[in-house]
Design an enzyme around this catalytic site. Structure first.
Site, PDB file in Angstrom:
ATOM      1  N   LYS A 239       0.828  -1.206   0.000  1.00  0.00           N
ATOM      2  CA  LYS A 239       0.000   0.000   0.000  1.00  0.00           C
ATOM      3  C   LYS A 239       0.866   1.261   0.000  1.00  0.00           C
ATOM      4  O   LYS A 239       0.658   2.175  -0.798  1.00  0.00           O
ATOM      5  CB  LYS A 239      -0.930   0.028   1.210  1.00  0.00           C
ATOM      6  CG  LYS A 239      -1.938   1.168   1.151  1.00  0.00           C
ATOM      7  CD  LYS A 239      -2.565   1.462   2.493  1.00  0.00           C
ATOM      8  CE  LYS A 239      -1.660   2.318   3.354  1.00  0.00           C
ATOM      9  NZ  LYS A 239      -2.303   2.794   4.595  1.00  0.00           N
ATOM     10  N   ASP A 258      -6.374   1.243   0.564  1.00  0.00           N
ATOM     11  CA  ASP A 258      -6.444   1.429   2.011  1.00  0.00           C
ATOM     12  C   ASP A 258      -7.866   1.069   2.471  1.00  0.00           C
ATOM     13  O   ASP A 258      -8.671   0.543   1.699  1.00  0.00           O
ATOM     14  CB  ASP A 258      -6.085   2.864   2.393  1.00  0.00           C
ATOM     15  CG  ASP A 258      -7.196   3.834   2.057  1.00  0.00           C
ATOM     16  OD1 ASP A 258      -7.940   3.571   1.076  1.00  0.00           O
ATOM     17  OD2 ASP A 258      -7.353   4.839   2.773  1.00  0.00           O
TER      18      ASP A 258
END
Length: 335
Positions: A239, A258
């Protein structure tokens, strides 16, 4: 400070929303205030200089105070070039927004209010450290941590309003006098918590990999290879690596997943994931690939607009009907 540049750049407010772009979780060095004329303005540090920005429907106005010790800013024309670079103003956002609106009805609804989100073109080192700080954190606290880091290891640019402003530290300034162990100790004392270890070790690794030359290499690599290289840094998962690829390395197909994007995927794009409790690597890649399939080679930018649509401070900019988009069969299930 007496040495500064000021001017204006022709850019329509419909193509650049400073609120959404600067305060939406991409950068943590901007603050919004009101000047003596009761006009909103945004103040922050980028390109080793302190900037004050304001805008009307047709122009972006700027005032820039360069770092008195080390500055590459030479004139007003250079200031305009830096703003164009930072906000990626060569990217035809309205054209892409229209394509994305045709690609999916959810985007068509939110784009009415949020279409002028621009993906910032940021310094890789600052971006890496900022997003390590962002783990399990909120924007206000992240901003305070970055301000402490800059005031401790950066160079003072000047005193503006009610506080001193500093440049973001370099690899050399973080390691020269402190070393990795002492850097970690200082960060822990400043309440960076477990992030202190990741920041100190990542700074050391970046230095070993070649510093700025390594960043140039990542910029030239294909997206998947650049992401894999970034994932070698301590505390950097896919991420955060995707955030760096998107915001610092010009890999606009990078789609960070996310919690907000995961919930959007469950609610709108991939309702079959509604019972999934966590984002495994497999689920992460499935969602990212789906977004690339829907939105194409600039899917990461579309994701940035979707992300802003979920932030609480921008909720009033959304249509009241947006929450009704989920299929009826999922309406009673947990978001």
């Amino acid at each position: 400070m007496s040495n500064y540049y000021e001017g204006c750049l022709a850019v329509k407010e419909s193509e650049l929303n400073l609120d959404l772009t600067l305060l939406g979780g991409q950068s943590f060095r901007w603050q919004k205030s009101v000047n003596c004329k009761d006009e909103p303005e945004w103040r922050g540090v980028v390109f080793n200089a302190f900037w004050t920005l304001r805008q009307n429907q047709e122009c972006l106005f700027y005032k820039v105070h360069p770092n008195p010790l080390h500055s590459e800013i030479t004139d007003e024309q250079h200031c305009k070039q830096l703003l164009k670079l930072y906000f990626r103003l060569d990217f035809d956002l309205l054209k892409q927004v229209n394509r994305w609106r045709r690609a999916h009805q959810h985007f068509d609804k939110i784009a009415i209010h949020l279409k002028a989100v621009r993906v910032l073109n940021q310094d890789p080192l600052e971006n890496i450290i900022s997003f390590i700080c962002s783990q399990n954190n909120n924007i206000k606290r992240i901003s305070n941590m970055i301000q402490w880091l800059c005031s401790t290891y950066g160079e003072k640019i000047g005193h503006f309003g009610d506080r001193d402003e500093f440049s973001f530290p370099t690899i050399d300034s973080l390691l020269k006098s402190q070393g990795r162990v002492n850097l970690e100790s200082s960060l822990r004392s400043a309440k960076f918590g477990y992030r202190a270890k990741f920041i100190a070790q990542s700074v050391q690794k970046i230095n070993e990999f070649g510093g700025s030359e390594w960043f140039k290499k990542l910029h030239s690599l294909p997206y998947t290879e650049a992401r894999q290289e970034l994932a070698q840094l301590p505390g950097i998962g896919y991420k955060v690596a995707d955030c760096i690829c998107l915001m610092s390395l010009n890999h606009l197909e990078s789609v960070p997943i996310d919690t907000h994007i995961f919930k959007i995927a469950q609610r709108v794009y991939l309702p079959e994931l509604v019972k999934v409790k966590s984002v495994t690597p497999k689920i992460y890649d499935e969602i990212a690939e789906h977004f690339r399939k829907v939105y194409g080679k600039y899917a990461g930018w579309a994701q940035a607009i979707l992300f802003c649509s979920e932030l609480q401070q921008f909720q009033l900019k959304r249509s009241p009907d947006d929450s009704k988009e989920a299929p009826k069969k999922n309406s009673k299930k947990k978001r």
